[in-house]
Write a protein that holds these residues in place. Structure first.
Motif, PDB file in Angstrom:
ATOM      1  N   LEU A   1      27.328  36.957  42.843  1.00 54.86           N
ATOM      2  CA  LEU A   1      25.850  37.678  43.314  1.00 54.86           C
ATOM      3  C   LEU A   1      25.129  37.607  42.051  1.00 54.86           C
ATOM      4  O   LEU A   1      25.346  38.465  41.000  1.00 54.86           O
ATOM      5  CB  LEU A   1      26.256  39.203  43.566  1.00 54.86           C
ATOM      6  N   ARG A   2      24.022  37.020  41.997  1.00 52.96           N
ATOM      7  CA  ARG A   2      22.999  37.043  40.708  1.00 52.96           C
ATOM      8  C   ARG A   2      23.887  36.837  39.618  1.00 52.96           C
ATOM      9  O   ARG A   2      23.770  37.470  38.503  1.00 52.96           O
ATOM     10  CB  ARG A   2      22.409  38.175  40.735  1.00 52.96           C
ATOM     11  N   GLY A   3      24.814  35.581  39.624  1.00 50.40           N
ATOM     12  CA  GLY A   3      25.404  35.188  38.309  1.00 50.40           C
ATOM     13  C   GLY A   3      26.624  36.108  38.019  1.00 50.40           C
ATOM     14  O   GLY A   3      27.295  35.737  36.820  1.00 50.40           O
ATOM     15  N   GLN A   4      27.004  37.048  38.789  1.00 54.31           N
ATOM     16  CA  GLN A   4      28.351  37.950  38.555  1.00 54.31           C
ATOM     17  C   GLN A   4      29.115  37.797  39.727  1.00 54.31           C
ATOM     18  O   GLN A   4      28.990  37.748  40.830  1.00 54.31           O
ATOM     19  CB  GLN A   4      27.786  39.323  38.045  1.00 54.31           C
ATOM     20  N   THR A   5      30.354  38.191  39.547  1.00 53.79           N
ATOM     21  CA  THR A   5      31.213  38.171  40.551  1.00 53.79           C
ATOM     22  C   THR A   5      31.598  39.132  41.187  1.00 53.79           C
ATOM     23  O   THR A   5      31.372  40.379  40.430  1.00 53.79           O
ATOM     24  CB  THR A   5      32.747  37.771  40.082  1.00 53.79           C
TER      25      THR A   5
ATOM     26  N   LEU B   1      36.796  30.213  41.778  1.00 47.45           N
ATOM     27  CA  LEU B   1      35.767  30.487  40.793  1.00 47.45           C
ATOM     28  C   LEU B   1      36.341  30.153  39.499  1.00 47.45           C
ATOM     29  O   LEU B   1      37.659  30.041  39.109  1.00 47.45           O
ATOM     30  CB  LEU B   1      34.967  31.802  40.678  1.00 47.45           C
ATOM     31  N   ASP B   2      35.407  29.651  38.420  1.00 51.14           N
ATOM     32  CA  ASP B   2      35.986  29.372  37.179  1.00 51.14           C
ATOM     33  C   ASP B   2      36.563  30.485  36.498  1.00 51.14           C
ATOM     34  O   ASP B   2      36.553  31.771  36.672  1.00 51.14           O
ATOM     35  CB  ASP B   2      34.782  29.071  36.133  1.00 51.14           C
TER      36      ASP B   2
END
Length: 724
Positions: free
Chosen positions: A615-619, A720-721
């Motif tokens: 979500l907008r660059g965050q998990t 995810l990474d």
């Protein structure tokens, strides 16, 4: 007194006594809070005046109901407070403790009502009276008028009573004629005169306005307090003059001078022979005119054997714009209205559903209007039950003061967010758990001044009660800056009691949760406050019964925090309705932040094995309701993630459909489903289906657990990474 009058008085007492007790208890609570405030600032004259008024109100109201023990004892307290107001007695810690003990005794006398006291309570009351007399310097025999003797035994003649009722007396629900009739029950009314000149002409007369001004003579042996008490309910809306049978010429001169220009009143006074000729002739003197203007108000009325003219004035002028009217309503009546309102909300939802199915625009529009009105009624009705939690917090000032003194500790209580409102039914049921947590913090958490100074802390400990709104809930925190909780001691005691296997070392948070286990205690010895292992488990059960949660955090050597999270109301909330397959669920609308779409390819897990989405660059940790509750239904091609915030945490919940805002009538879960994690209640929808209501805080804990490996367990997911 005639039999009919006695029956009327008995009926009045039976009907009005519960209301008196309720109002007197509020005054008594006010006295306690004011005394505690006065300890912080002993020279505050406003607080002293407020204290005196509270005590005077309790005494005056008790006199109406013949509660002579309340009147007699409270008068001793009133005498001491009056000496304090005059600056003749200074407040000391010992005197403050005495007044608090006396206030407790007044509370017991009020609660006992007309019942007789036991020898034990009488002995305690006598001991307190002796201490009050010693503190005020007024002998007990002179401090209060003996019961049934308002004037000396050899007094003869009649009381003169002048009552000028305020223009709003009728509007306030009072009838002056009933007060005059009540005075007749105290003795014999020999003569009455009314000031008809004060009544406007018929063309300008307002039937709702009161223009009663009456002068009468009353032959009675009743004391001043009983006569004055007849006017208690109109005290702020009545100008009252009383002259005792044995009053000297000065008091009579004052009354006659006041009404020298009123032919009816002057004629009545001369006709009954109350005013001697020399007194009537003296009314023209300028000295008398000056005396009339400085008559003392009711709060300074003397009860000495020869009271002068006692004039009861309105306490402060209140403008119409500041006038606030209150109506007392029994709680069960309000609860019945709210229950009916809940049924109305459900019926309204059903009507709206049927209207949408007909696809008739006018019918749909009409139902939408009804729904809006129901929502406004709901908000207004629920607001009637909302009260500031600060009223509950303030009760603990006395608890902290007395308990700290008993333990030999110096503790300051700080209250934050006292204006935060929640349902009165929640406030009433949370008071006992809060009481235990406050006492527990004083006993276990805070140290003695010597120990604190040795540890480099201020000698005075600090206990804080705070409240605030978060995500549709109210959060109450009890914080102390004491010794904190020793996790090693807690774990060792848990091993000894077999609560935890000795081969297992739980996480720090799990260790702290052990203090809520039944029978658990780390106290070395049993005291009046703690050590028996009873309390914290009851606290948790009571809070959970309110659909709330309780958590503890602590840093050894620096203090502890107990956090209680509760719903704002137990009745109706704004909800957000969703579905997974054929199952319906509701989130508290205040906790919903936003909604995003998700696809199978966007699902992932983080390094802890938790399901997440980006979500907008965050998990964002997410919970799949289909996986969590093993719901058997086909997954849609597209799903939605409802983003929830509770406290400082955000997480997502995967759902199939968004069904929109929904007025939610909260129903309790059945016994079979109370252990269902993440749920706090249920609701009935308009079509008769049942929807479960989420406990968003408990659900956030599930989102933090690495139990759900993916959003869609039946499909392949990417990871995810590791740097996320």
């Amino acid at each position: 007194m005639s039999r009919s009058t006695e029956e009327m008085d008995s009926s009045f007492i039976a009907e009005a006594l519960p209301a008196f007790i309720s109002e007197a208890q509020e005054q008594i609570e006010g006295i306690e809070l004011l005394l505690l405030q006065l300890e912080d600032n002993p020279s505050d004259r406003n607080v002293l005046d407020a204290l005196f008024r509270c005590a005077h109100t309790v005494k005056g109201s008790a006199g109406i109901f013949g509660l002579d023990r309340v009147v007699a004892f409270t008068h001793h307290v009133e005498s001491l407070l009056d000496r304090m107001r005059e600056g003749e007695v200074a407040l000391t810690p010992q005197l403050s403790t005495l007044l608090l003990q006396c206030n407790d005794q007044i509370r017991l006398l009020v609660e006992a009502g007309i019942e007789h006291s036991t020898a034990d309570t009488q002995a305690l009351r006598d001991a307190l009276i002796d201490q009050l007399s010693a503190a005020s310097g007024v002998p007990a025999a002179e401090a209060v008028v003996p019961e049934g003797k308002g004037t000396p035994a050899n007094a003869t003649g009649c009381w003169l009573v002048s009552a000028k009722f305020g223009v709003d007396t009728f509007r306030n629900g009072m009838d002056p004629s009933t007060i005059v009739a009540y005075l007749g029950g105290l003795g014999t009314v020999n003569a009455v005169a009314c000031d008809i000149d004060a009544v406007p002409s018929l063309d300008t007369l307002d039937a709702e306005s009161c223009h009663w001004h009456v002068l009468l003579t009353l032959d009675t042996e009743a004391p001043l307090e009983k006569i004055e008490a007849a006017f208690s309910f109109v005290r702020d809306d009545c100008e009252l003059d009383l002259v005792a049978p044995d009053a000297g010429p000065t008091a009579l001169q004052m009354l006659v001078a006041k009404y020298a220009g009123n032919a009816r009143f002057s004629g009545m006074l001369q006709a009954v022979g109350v005013v001697p000729a020399n007194v009537a002739q003296a009314t023209a003197s300028p000295e008398c005119a000056a005396v009339v203007s400085v008559v003392a108000p009711a709060d300074s009325i003397s009860t000495s054997p020869a009271p002068a003219l006692a004039r009861v004035q309105r306490q402060g002028e209140v403008s119409a714009s500041d006038d606030q009217r209150f109506i007392r309503v029994q709680a069960d009546r309000l609860d019945a209205v709210i229950n009916l309102l809940g049924e109305l909300v459900i019926a309204g939802a059903g009507a709206s559903l049927l209207a949408r199915q007909t696809r008739q625009g006018t019918l749909i529009e009409a139902n939408q209007q009804i729904t809006r009105l129901i929502e406004e009624i709901r908000n207004g009705t629920l607001q009637l039950r909302m009260v500031p939690i600060g009223e509950t917090f303030s009760r603990f000032r006395r608890v902290v003061r007395d308990t700290a003194a008993e333990l030999g500790k110096d503790v300051a209580l700080e209250i934050i967010g006292g204006e935060t409102e929640l349902d009165k039914s929640v406030v009433e049921r949370i008071a006992d758990p809060l009481m235990h947590l406050v006492r527990n913090g004083l006993d276990h958490g805070l140290e003695t001044p010597e120990v604190r100074e040795a540890a480099g802390k201020p000698a005075q400990g600090k206990l804080t009660l705070s409240a605030c709104h978060e995500g549709g809930s109210i959060v109450i925190r009890i914080l102390d800056d004491g010794r904190g909780i020793s996790r090693d001691r807690v774990l060792a005691r848990a091993w000894d009691r077999g609560l935890v296997d000795r081969s297992v070392t739980p996480s720090d948070n799990d260790i702290l949760k052990l203090i809520f286990e039944p029978g658990f205690s780390t106290a070395e010895q049993v005291t009046n406050l703690s050590g028996r292992g009873v309390g914290m488990d009851v606290v948790r059960r009571n809070i959970e019964a309110l659909r709330g949660t309780v958590n503890v955090s602590s840093e050894e050597g620096y203090g502890s925090t107990i956090e209680i999270r509760l719903p704002l109301t137990l009745a109706i909330i704004d909800g957000f309705l969703v579905s997974v397959g054929s199952s319906k669920f509701i989130f508290p609308l205040d906790a919903v932040v936003e909604v995003i779409e998700t696809r199978p390819t966007t699902s992932a897990t983080d390094t802890k094995g938790r399901a997440v989405v980006e979500l907008r660059g965050q998990t964002l940790p997410v919970v799949s309701l289909r996986s969590l509750y093993a719901l058997e239904s086909d997954e849609p091609e597209r799903a939605s993630v409802v983003v929830i915030q509770t406290g400082g945490n955000r997480y997502g919940v995967v759902v199939d459909q968004l069904l929109g805002q929904h007025q939610t009538v909260i129903k309790p879960l059945g016994r079979m489903f109370r252990s269902l994690r993440g749920m706090s209640g249920s609701s009935i929808l308009g079509n008769g289906e049942v929807a479960l209501i989420f406990d968003v805080h408990s659900l956030s804990q599930l989102a933090a657990e690495p139990t759900l490996t993916s959003l869609h367990p039946s499909r392949d997911t990417s990871t995810l990474d590791r740097t996320h």
